[in-house]
Design a protein around this motif. Structure first.
Motif, PDB file in Angstrom:
ATOM      1  N   THR A  65       0.827  -1.201   0.000  1.00 11.33           N
ATOM      2  CA  THR A  65       0.000   0.000   0.000  1.00 11.33           C
ATOM      3  C   THR A  65       0.864   1.254   0.000  1.00 11.33           C
ATOM      4  OG1 THR A  65      -0.093   0.116   2.418  1.00 11.33           O
ATOM      5  CG2 THR A  65      -1.759  -1.255   1.310  1.00 11.33           C
ATOM      6  N   ALA A  66       0.263   2.380  -0.382  1.00  9.95           N
ATOM      7  CA  ALA A  66       0.989   3.655  -0.370  1.00  9.95           C
ATOM      8  C   ALA A  66       1.440   3.999   1.041  1.00  9.95           C
ATOM      9  CB  ALA A  66       0.092   4.761  -0.934  1.00  9.95           C
ATOM     10  N   ARG A  67       0.658   3.573   2.030  1.00 12.53           N
ATOM     11  CA  ARG A  67       1.012   3.865   3.419  1.00 12.53           C
ATOM     12  C   ARG A  67       2.280   3.135   3.853  1.00 12.53           C
ATOM     13  NH1 ARG A  67      -3.103   3.055   8.591  1.00 12.53           N
ATOM     14  NH2 ARG A  67      -1.690   3.926  10.174  1.00 12.53           N
ATOM     15  N   SER A  68       2.550   1.984   3.239  1.00 13.64           N
ATOM     16  CA  SER A  68       3.721   1.206   3.634  1.00 13.64           C
ATOM     17  C   SER A  68       5.009   1.724   2.993  1.00 13.64           C
ATOM     18  CB  SER A  68       3.523  -0.270   3.269  1.00 13.64           C
ATOM     19  OG  SER A  68       3.481  -0.437   1.862  1.00 13.64           O
ATOM     20  N   ILE A  69       4.907   2.580   1.984  1.00 13.45           N
ATOM     21  CA  ILE A  69       6.093   3.108   1.299  1.00 13.45           C
ATOM     22  C   ILE A  69       6.811   4.105   2.195  1.00 13.45           C
ATOM     23  CG2 ILE A  69       6.953   4.325  -0.741  1.00 13.45           C
ATOM     24  CD1 ILE A  69       5.708   1.618  -1.367  1.00 13.45           C
ATOM     25  N   ASP A  70       8.137   3.985   2.291  1.00 13.21           N
ATOM     26  CA  ASP A  70       8.939   4.979   2.993  1.00 13.21           C
ATOM     27  C   ASP A  70       9.340   6.030   1.966  1.00 13.21           C
ATOM     28  OD1 ASP A  70      11.454   6.291   4.012  1.00 13.21           O
ATOM     29  OD2 ASP A  70      10.990   5.030   5.742  1.00 13.21           O
ATOM     30  N   TRP A  71       8.599   7.149   1.943  1.00 15.29           N
ATOM     31  CA  TRP A  71       8.774   8.135   0.881  1.00 15.29           C
ATOM     32  C   TRP A  71      10.089   8.880   1.005  1.00 15.29           C
ATOM     33  CZ3 TRP A  71       5.825   7.242  -3.004  1.00 15.29           C
ATOM     34  CH2 TRP A  71       4.562   6.664  -2.800  1.00 15.29           C
ATOM     35  N   ARG A  72      10.597   9.044   2.228  1.00 16.89           N
ATOM     36  CA  ARG A  72      11.877   9.740   2.401  1.00 16.89           C
ATOM     37  C   ARG A  72      13.007   8.917   1.786  1.00 16.89           C
ATOM     38  NH1 ARG A  72      13.381  11.929   8.257  1.00 16.89           N
ATOM     39  NH2 ARG A  72      11.569  13.212   7.677  1.00 16.89           N
ATOM     40  N   ARG A  73      13.016   7.600   2.057  1.00 15.10           N
ATOM     41  CA  ARG A  73      14.043   6.739   1.460  1.00 15.10           C
ATOM     42  C   ARG A  73      13.841   6.634  -0.049  1.00 15.10           C
ATOM     43  NH1 ARG A  73      16.948   4.664  -1.218  1.00 15.10           N
ATOM     44  NH2 ARG A  73      18.216   2.773  -0.989  1.00 15.10           N
ATOM     45  N   SER A  74      12.599   6.554  -0.504  1.00 12.88           N
ATOM     46  CA  SER A  74      12.310   6.416  -1.927  1.00 12.88           C
ATOM     47  C   SER A  74      12.708   7.652  -2.715  1.00 12.88           C
ATOM     48  CB  SER A  74      10.819   6.131  -2.135  1.00 12.88           C
ATOM     49  OG  SER A  74      10.427   4.944  -1.461  1.00 12.88           O
ATOM     50  N   ALA A  75      12.695   8.823  -2.059  1.00 11.30           N
ATOM     51  CA  ALA A  75      13.021  10.069  -2.753  1.00 11.30           C
ATOM     52  C   ALA A  75      14.481  10.119  -3.171  1.00 11.30           C
ATOM     53  CB  ALA A  75      12.690  11.260  -1.858  1.00 11.30           C
ATOM     54  N   ARG A  76      15.328   9.274  -2.583  1.00 11.91           N
ATOM     55  CA  ARG A  76      16.754   9.277  -2.907  1.00 11.91           C
ATOM     56  C   ARG A  76      17.083   8.414  -4.116  1.00 11.91           C
ATOM     57  NH1 ARG A  76      17.390   8.567   2.849  1.00 11.91           N
ATOM     58  NH2 ARG A  76      18.386   6.517   2.529  1.00 11.91           N
ATOM     59  N   SER A  77      16.076   7.809  -4.743  1.00  9.53           N
ATOM     60  CA  SER A  77      16.311   6.965  -5.912  1.00  9.53           C
ATOM     61  C   SER A  77      15.075   6.982  -6.798  1.00  9.53           C
ATOM     62  CB  SER A  77      16.637   5.532  -5.476  1.00  9.53           C
ATOM     63  OG  SER A  77      15.496   4.931  -4.900  1.00  9.53           O
ATOM     64  N   ASP A  78      15.147   6.240  -7.882  1.00 12.83           N
ATOM     65  CA  ASP A  78      14.016   6.165  -8.798  1.00 12.83           C
ATOM     66  C   ASP A  78      13.033   5.061  -8.413  1.00 12.83           C
ATOM     67  OD1 ASP A  78      15.058   8.213 -10.329  1.00 12.83           O
ATOM     68  OD2 ASP A  78      16.248   6.835 -11.568  1.00 12.83           O
ATOM     69  N   ALA A  79      13.358   4.290  -7.377  1.00 11.09           N
ATOM     70  CA  ALA A  79      12.502   3.176  -6.965  1.00 11.09           C
ATOM     71  C   ALA A  79      11.778   3.534  -5.668  1.00 11.09           C
ATOM     72  CB  ALA A  79      13.331   1.907  -6.772  1.00 11.09           C
ATOM     73  N   GLN A  80      10.753   2.762  -5.377  1.00  5.82           N
ATOM     74  CA  GLN A  80      10.016   2.929  -4.126  1.00  5.82           C
ATOM     75  C   GLN A  80      10.432   1.819  -3.155  1.00  5.82           C
ATOM     76  OE1 GLN A  80       5.900   2.920  -5.321  1.00  5.82           O
ATOM     77  NE2 GLN A  80       5.887   5.134  -5.702  1.00  5.82           N
ATOM     78  N   TYR A  81      10.574   2.203  -1.887  1.00  6.68           N
ATOM     79  CA  TYR A  81      11.049   1.258  -0.876  1.00  6.68           C
ATOM     80  C   TYR A  81      10.066   1.177   0.284  1.00  6.68           C
ATOM     81  CZ  TYR A  81      15.567   1.037  -3.194  1.00  6.68           C
ATOM     82  OH  TYR A  81      16.569   0.820  -4.108  1.00  6.68           O
TER      83      TYR A  81
END
Length: 294
Positions: A65-81
């Motif tokens: 889910t979108a809630r499970s995504i760590d957006w701060r970590r994902s912002a440092r790359s092109d992938a979602q984490y």
């Protein structure tokens, strides 16, 4: 293999208990020393699940889910984490050590038998896992937590009956869903049972480890001249006048057996390793602990 006490007379039970009690302190002491050497500050086997402590970042998968995504970590790359947390519930680990007569082989007075080394490794692994809060038990018996469980396992090893012949195999019906299993054997007899066990394990979500324990004579085949090869049960015998001439064929078959075991383990999501009794047991124990936690 576990003896059936109901089938023994009181005198036989007493004799078996006396023999076990003589062997038990050495087994426990060896395992305790080994466990302390490998993982003096053991923690539980790490895996994702409900909990409060951060474990690892992993790439997002379909269904996250979108809630499970760590957006701060994902912002440092092109992938979602996704930020995984570490599960805090104890896992159940089963142990099985072959009691085949071939496990009683030790090629030299300065070396332990394969069976004794396998029992020490299994008991030391149990001690490390119990120290980390996991539940451990022999296959077919309840998995429990706590230091006393190590004593129960040690006593079961000491009281275990030797199989009637060289072969011994765990029963797939004893497997329980979503557990981990550690199998220690020499895997020198017909390995068809491995396929049946791993097929059942895959259906139940059981993951685990196959570890082959051999004597260095079985690893290197240092024989020459006229030699009579005989299994400990006496059921297999081969007379050779030129044992050295058999060495390459033997080593080739041993390599093929290991390749087959590794392929079976890989296909089931398991691990395969091997250990020689003239090598440091701490190396084998450390590997077992690492792959179980992977």
């Amino acid at each position: 293999m576990t003896p059936n006490p109901a089938a023994l007379s009181p005198a036989e039970l007493r004799a078996r208990a006396d023999a076990a009690s003589a062997h038990l302190p050495g087994l426990i002491l060896s395992a305790e020393r080994l466990a302390a050497m490998v993982a003096p500050g053991a923690h539980g086997l790490r895996r994702a699940g409900p909990g409060e402590d951060f474990w690892q970042y992993r790439p997002a998968h379909p269904g996250d889910t979108a809630r499970s995504i760590d957006w701060r970590r994902s912002a440092r790359s092109d992938a979602q984490y996704v930020r995984d947390r570490e599960a805090q519930t104890a896992q159940s680990i089963g142990l099985w050590v072959s009691a085949g007569q071939g496990m009683g082989y030790g090629g030299g007075a300065d070396r332990p038998t394969k069976g004794h080394r396998a029992q020490v490794l299994a008991l030391a692994l149990a001690m490390v896992l119990l120290r980390g809060g996991e539940k451990v038990g022999l296959l077919g018996q309840p998995a429990r937590a706590g230091r006393v469980q190590a004593d129960r396992i040690a006593e079961a090893f000491a009281m275990a009956a030797t199989a009637a012949d060289d072969s011994d195999a765990p029963t797939p019906d004893l497997l329980r869903p979503n557990r981990r299993l550690v199998i220690l054997s020499d895997f020198l007899t017909d390995p068809a049972w491995v396929q049946a066990l791993l097929a059942r394990a895959g259906a139940l979500g059981v993951r685990g480890v196959l570890m082959q324990v051999l004597d260095p004579d079985e690893e290197n085949f240092p024989y020459s001249g006229a030699v009579v090869f005989r299994s400990l049960s006496g059921r297999v015998r081969h007379d050779s006048r030129d044992a050295a001439g058999l060495r390459q064929a033997y080593l080739t078959r041993l390599a093929e057996r290991r390749d087959w075991l590794r392929a079976q383990a890989d296909g089931a999501g398991w691990h395969f390793g091997h250990h020689s009794t003239d090598h440091a047991p701490a190396v084998a124990l450390g590997w077992l602990y690492r792959v179980l936690g992977g």
